[in-house]
Design an enzyme around this catalytic site. Structure first.
Site, PDB file in Angstrom:
ATOM      1  N   GLN A 126      57.890  19.157  41.443  1.00 51.34           N
ATOM      2  CA  GLN A 126      56.901  18.067  41.501  1.00 51.34           C
ATOM      3  C   GLN A 126      56.583  17.550  40.095  1.00 51.34           C
ATOM      4  O   GLN A 126      56.000  18.273  39.288  1.00 51.34           O
ATOM      5  CB  GLN A 126      55.611  18.617  42.137  1.00 51.34           C
ATOM      6  CG  GLN A 126      54.467  17.627  42.215  1.00 51.34           C
ATOM      7  CD  GLN A 126      53.195  18.280  42.756  1.00 51.34           C
ATOM      8  OE1 GLN A 126      53.019  19.497  42.616  1.00 51.34           O
ATOM      9  NE2 GLN A 126      52.327  17.509  43.359  1.00 51.34           N
ATOM     10  N   SER A 129      51.896  15.794  36.964  1.00 49.99           N
ATOM     11  CA  SER A 129      51.004  15.993  35.812  1.00 49.99           C
ATOM     12  C   SER A 129      51.726  15.742  34.487  1.00 49.99           C
ATOM     13  O   SER A 129      52.928  16.004  34.352  1.00 49.99           O
ATOM     14  CB  SER A 129      50.469  17.422  35.792  1.00 49.99           C
ATOM     15  OG  SER A 129      49.851  17.720  37.017  1.00 49.99           O
ATOM     16  N   GLU A 245      49.462  18.981  50.140  1.00 52.75           N
ATOM     17  CA  GLU A 245      49.504  20.095  49.185  1.00 52.75           C
ATOM     18  C   GLU A 245      48.214  20.906  49.273  1.00 52.75           C
ATOM     19  O   GLU A 245      48.243  22.137  49.317  1.00 52.75           O
ATOM     20  CB  GLU A 245      49.693  19.549  47.755  1.00 52.75           C
ATOM     21  CG  GLU A 245      49.759  20.667  46.715  1.00 52.75           C
ATOM     22  CD  GLU A 245      50.019  20.164  45.284  1.00 52.75           C
ATOM     23  OE1 GLU A 245      50.093  18.938  45.069  1.00 52.75           O
ATOM     24  OE2 GLU A 245      50.138  21.034  44.393  1.00 52.75           O
ATOM     25  N   SER A 387      42.059  20.310  40.469  1.00 57.00           N
ATOM     26  CA  SER A 387      41.144  21.437  40.239  1.00 57.00           C
ATOM     27  C   SER A 387      39.999  21.432  41.261  1.00 57.00           C
ATOM     28  O   SER A 387      39.698  20.401  41.872  1.00 57.00           O
ATOM     29  CB  SER A 387      40.570  21.371  38.820  1.00 57.00           C
ATOM     30  OG  SER A 387      39.594  20.352  38.756  1.00 57.00           O
ATOM     31  N   ASN A 388      39.364  22.606  41.417  1.00 53.56           N
ATOM     32  CA  ASN A 388      38.284  22.693  42.413  1.00 53.56           C
ATOM     33  C   ASN A 388      37.095  21.802  42.045  1.00 53.56           C
ATOM     34  O   ASN A 388      36.380  21.321  42.932  1.00 53.56           O
ATOM     35  CB  ASN A 388      37.857  24.154  42.587  1.00 53.56           C
ATOM     36  CG  ASN A 388      38.872  24.923  43.419  1.00 53.56           C
ATOM     37  OD1 ASN A 388      39.988  24.442  43.662  1.00 53.56           O
ATOM     38  ND2 ASN A 388      38.510  26.116  43.866  1.00 53.56           N
ATOM     39  N   GLU A 389      36.894  21.576  40.732  1.00 55.15           N
ATOM     40  CA  GLU A 389      35.817  20.651  40.335  1.00 55.15           C
ATOM     41  C   GLU A 389      36.127  19.246  40.871  1.00 55.15           C
ATOM     42  O   GLU A 389      35.243  18.556  41.390  1.00 55.15           O
ATOM     43  CB  GLU A 389      35.674  20.597  38.798  1.00 55.15           C
ATOM     44  CG  GLU A 389      35.102  21.858  38.170  1.00 55.15           C
ATOM     45  CD  GLU A 389      36.134  22.981  38.036  1.00 55.15           C
ATOM     46  OE1 GLU A 389      37.351  22.713  38.160  1.00 55.15           O
ATOM     47  OE2 GLU A 389      35.723  24.136  37.807  1.00 55.15           O
TER      48      GLU A 389
HETATM   49  C1  LIG Z   1      50.172  27.249  37.456  1.00 61.15           C
HETATM   50  C2  LIG Z   1      50.126  25.760  37.580  1.00 61.15           C
HETATM   51  C3  LIG Z   1      51.137  25.113  38.263  1.00 61.15           C
HETATM   52  C4  LIG Z   1      51.143  23.714  38.328  1.00 61.15           C
HETATM   53  N1  LIG Z   1      52.213  23.099  38.946  1.00 61.15           N
HETATM   54  C5  LIG Z   1      52.300  21.746  38.896  1.00 61.15           C
HETATM   55  C6  LIG Z   1      53.483  21.086  39.395  1.00 61.15           C
HETATM   56  O1  LIG Z   1      54.416  21.724  39.900  1.00 61.15           O
HETATM   57  N2  LIG Z   1      53.553  19.756  39.268  1.00 61.15           N
HETATM   58  C7  LIG Z   1      52.540  18.998  38.738  1.00 61.15           C
HETATM   59  O2  LIG Z   1      52.661  17.787  38.688  1.00 61.15           O
HETATM   60  N3  LIG Z   1      51.413  19.595  38.253  1.00 61.15           N
HETATM   61  C8  LIG Z   1      51.294  20.945  38.310  1.00 61.15           C
HETATM   62  N4  LIG Z   1      50.168  21.575  37.802  1.00 61.15           N
HETATM   63  C9  LIG Z   1      49.161  20.768  37.108  1.00 61.15           C
HETATM   64  C10 LIG Z   1      47.810  20.695  37.794  1.00 61.15           C
HETATM   65  O3  LIG Z   1      47.833  19.805  38.862  1.00 61.15           O
HETATM   66  C11 LIG Z   1      46.803  20.297  36.700  1.00 61.15           C
HETATM   67  O4  LIG Z   1      46.717  21.385  35.807  1.00 61.15           O
HETATM   68  C12 LIG Z   1      45.446  19.993  37.266  1.00 61.15           C
HETATM   69  O5  LIG Z   1      45.467  18.793  37.987  1.00 61.15           O
HETATM   70  C13 LIG Z   1      44.359  19.905  36.150  1.00 61.15           C
HETATM   71  O6  LIG Z   1      44.761  19.038  35.154  1.00 61.15           O
HETATM   72  P1  LIG Z   1      44.737  19.475  33.612  1.00 61.15           P
HETATM   73  O7  LIG Z   1      45.435  20.784  33.511  1.00 61.15           O
HETATM   74  O8  LIG Z   1      45.280  18.348  32.821  1.00 61.15           O
HETATM   75  O9  LIG Z   1      43.232  19.742  33.261  1.00 61.15           O
HETATM   76  P2  LIG Z   1      42.134  18.635  32.889  1.00 61.15           P
HETATM   77  O10 LIG Z   1      42.284  17.465  33.782  1.00 61.15           O
HETATM   78  O11 LIG Z   1      42.201  18.396  31.420  1.00 61.15           O
HETATM   79  O12 LIG Z   1      40.794  19.392  33.259  1.00 61.15           O
HETATM   80  C14 LIG Z   1      40.229  20.395  32.410  1.00 61.15           C
HETATM   81  C15 LIG Z   1      38.961  20.903  33.072  1.00 61.15           C
HETATM   82  O13 LIG Z   1      38.026  19.836  33.192  1.00 61.15           O
HETATM   83  C16 LIG Z   1      37.614  19.678  34.541  1.00 61.15           C
HETATM   84  N5  LIG Z   1      37.447  18.255  34.847  1.00 61.15           N
HETATM   85  C17 LIG Z   1      38.285  17.242  34.520  1.00 61.15           C
HETATM   86  N6  LIG Z   1      37.813  16.066  34.967  1.00 61.15           N
HETATM   87  C18 LIG Z   1      36.659  16.341  35.624  1.00 61.15           C
HETATM   88  C19 LIG Z   1      35.706  15.545  36.326  1.00 61.15           C
HETATM   89  N7  LIG Z   1      35.867  14.232  36.480  1.00 61.15           N
HETATM   90  N8  LIG Z   1      34.633  16.166  36.888  1.00 61.15           N
HETATM   91  C20 LIG Z   1      34.466  17.508  36.771  1.00 61.15           C
HETATM   92  N9  LIG Z   1      35.330  18.315  36.087  1.00 61.15           N
HETATM   93  C21 LIG Z   1      36.419  17.745  35.545  1.00 61.15           C
HETATM   94  C22 LIG Z   1      38.751  20.278  35.374  1.00 61.15           C
HETATM   95  O14 LIG Z   1      38.266  20.734  36.617  1.00 61.15           O
HETATM   96  C23 LIG Z   1      39.208  21.421  34.490  1.00 61.15           C
HETATM   97  O15 LIG Z   1      38.367  22.544  34.689  1.00 61.15           O
HETATM   98  C24 LIG Z   1      50.107  22.970  37.749  1.00 61.15           C
HETATM   99  C25 LIG Z   1      49.066  23.635  37.093  1.00 61.15           C
HETATM  100  C26 LIG Z   1      49.070  25.006  36.997  1.00 61.15           C
HETATM  101  C27 LIG Z   1      47.948  25.695  36.262  1.00 61.15           C
END
Ligand SMILES: Cc1cc2nc3c(=O)[nH]c(=O)nc-3n(C[C@H](O)[C@H](O)[C@H](O)COP(=O)(O)OP(=O)(O)OC[C@H]3O[C@@H](n4cnc5c(N)ncnc54)[C@H](O)[C@@H]3O)c2cc1C
Length: 402
Positions: A126, A129, A245, A387-389
């Site tokens: 996928q 991100s 998903e 994320s759960n948030e």
């Molecule tokens: C083990 C793992 C596997 C993954 N596999 C895939 C994959 O196969 N393909 C893919 O495309 N993606 C994948 N992901 C990516 C995943 O979807 C993202 O990590 C996720 O959407 C969070 O984005 P970020 O890591 O950029 O964190 P950020 O968006 O930078 O967020 C950082 C923190 O801020 C909080 N936050 C951000 N915005 C808000 C808001 N508006 N309100 C409240 N809180 C907020 C988040 O909850 C988080 O705690 C994977 C991630 C992990 C950890």
């Protein structure tokens, strides 16, 4: 909603149970019970066995190789598969891009890609991100430009799970850089991982595992016919895919199996001469998570049967977010309780203890070795899939009107 199984459902459960017990390979059963990883070879062999029985994609329409089962049968099937230690198929093909192709794909895309997902010839990953575009997915910057009847793809994806094994990747890319809103002008492309210009770099996570990767696209040529849906329809397709998903992350069957394993550990561990399973405070924690798991199962069933005349509504479209939050929290609590149960034997941290074939010398009882990497690795489940948030934000909007 009726809470009693029908005779027909009981007979179906018995049929699935018998097949699973006869067919789930022993190494897979051991690995899934203890939460260890499976090798690609074991996973693919298992998926081929499911395919041979016609059970690789129960939720797909019959004309594309699905079973035509109603949601209750699918639930029973998944429950029995998990109970027998059978892992689910890797979701990126069968549960994510497969339903997208069924819903939005051309006839040619269906003919070309769906059978290869069913037979496990293609392993998908996928590409959503990016650095700087996770929660804010609409901020993605990977771009696809039309040239000579093809798309030319440039950019970077990150956290791409199991890309090191993948034959294909589905990618969200910006095709209209000047669109009025960030959600507009994004398209959904199917990309062969063997195309020149693709580089996969491993990311080793806190549990010592290589599961996720960075994927770079440098002038990657993608055939025009690999665009799914309309140009600029990618955001709509992504929302459809993410709903599937998130529902999949509920993993009720897997949590039931982990709960049983936790009880096995708690029967083996002792505190001051009392079996841990009989220690009132620990027992209360296990009972609490078991109760929540039962509630999640009923909720998942209620949502699955919504619209069939047998349920009571899917929470105004917020169902997948509810299931994702509760399911991931329960999974994390189970890994926390396993850590608590084995106590100091969970340390020192024993990296790679989840790998297939790990043969390190365990510190303490064998069941303690996977506890720390499992606990650390499973922090991911409240992050990925949105994320759960972010899921709580969705609930606040959809259910509370905030
Ligand atoms: C083990 C793992 C596997 C993954 N596999 C895939 C994959 O196969 N393909 C893919 O495309 N993606 C994948 N992901 C990516 C995943 O979807 C993202 O990590 C996720 O959407 C969070 O984005 P970020 O890591 O950029 O964190 P950020 O968006 O930078 O967020 C950082 C923190 O801020 C909080 N936050 C951000 N915005 C808000 C808001 N508006 N309100 C409240 N809180 C907020 C988040 O909850 C988080 O705690 C994977 C991630 C992990 C950890």
């Amino acid at each position: 909603m009726r809470l009693r199984w029908t005779e027909e459902q009981i007979a179906f459960r018995a049929e699935v149970r018998a097949w699973m017990h006869a067919n789930v390979p022993l190494d897979m059963r051991r690995a899934t019970v203890e939460g260890r990883r499976l090798s690609k070879a074991t996973q693919v062999a298992w998926q081929k066995a499911l395919h041979g029985r016609g059970w690789m994609a129960p939720h797909w329409p019959v004309e594309h190789g699905g079973t035509g089962w109603d949601p209750v049968r699918i639930h029973i099937f998944e429950d029995e598969m998990a109970a027998a230690g059978g892992g689910p198929p890797v979701p990126f093909g069968v549960s994510m891009v497969g339903p997208v192709i069924v819903r939005f794909g051309t006839e040619a895309q269906k003919t070309r890609f769906l059978p290869r997902i069913l037979s496990s010839e293609d392993w998908w990953c996928q590409g959503f991100s990016e650095p700087g575009a996770g929660s804010d997915l609409a901020g993605l910057r990977t771009r696809a430009e039309p040239a000579d009847g093809r798309w030319v793809l440039n950019g970077q994806k990150t956290w791409t799970t199991l890309a090191q094994h993948a034959d294909m990747i589905f990618v969200l890319a910006r095709t209209e850089p000047d669109a009025a809103k960030p959600q507009q002008g994004i398209s959904f492309l199917l990309v062969d991982m063997r195309t020149p210009g693709i580089t996969v770099r491993p990311i080793v996570t806190i549990d010592g595992e290589h599961e996720v990767n960075e994927v770079f696209f440098d002038d990657v040529s993608v055939p025009a016919e690999n665009l799914v849906g309309e140009r600029g329809q990618g955001w709509t397709i992504a929302k459809f895919l993410l709903g599937n998903e998130r529902t999949g992350i509920a993993r009720v069957g897997q949590s039931k199996r982990w709960l049983e394993h936790l009880k096995t550990i708690a029967r083996a561990e002792e505190v001051d001469g009392t079996k841990l399973i009989d220690e009132p405070r620990f027992r209360a924690k296990v009972a609490a998570v078991e109760t929540d798991l039962m509630a999640l199962e009923i909720t998942a069933l209620r949502m699955a049967t919504a619209g069939s005349g047998d349920g009571d509504g899917a929470a105004g479209g917020a169902g997948p977010s509810i299931l994702k939050i509760r399911g991931s929290e329960i999974q994390q609590r189970l890994t926390e309780l396993a850590m608590e149960a084995v106590g100091p034997a969970a340390l020192p941290f024993q990296p790679n203890a989840l790998e297939p074939g790990w043969n390190g010398e365990p510190f303490g009882p064998a069941h303690a070795a996977p506890a720390a990497p499992h606990y650390l690795g499973w922090r991911k489940v409240s992050i990925y899939g949105g994320s759960n948030e972010i899921q709580r934000n969705i609930l606040a909007r959809a259910l509370l009107g905030l």
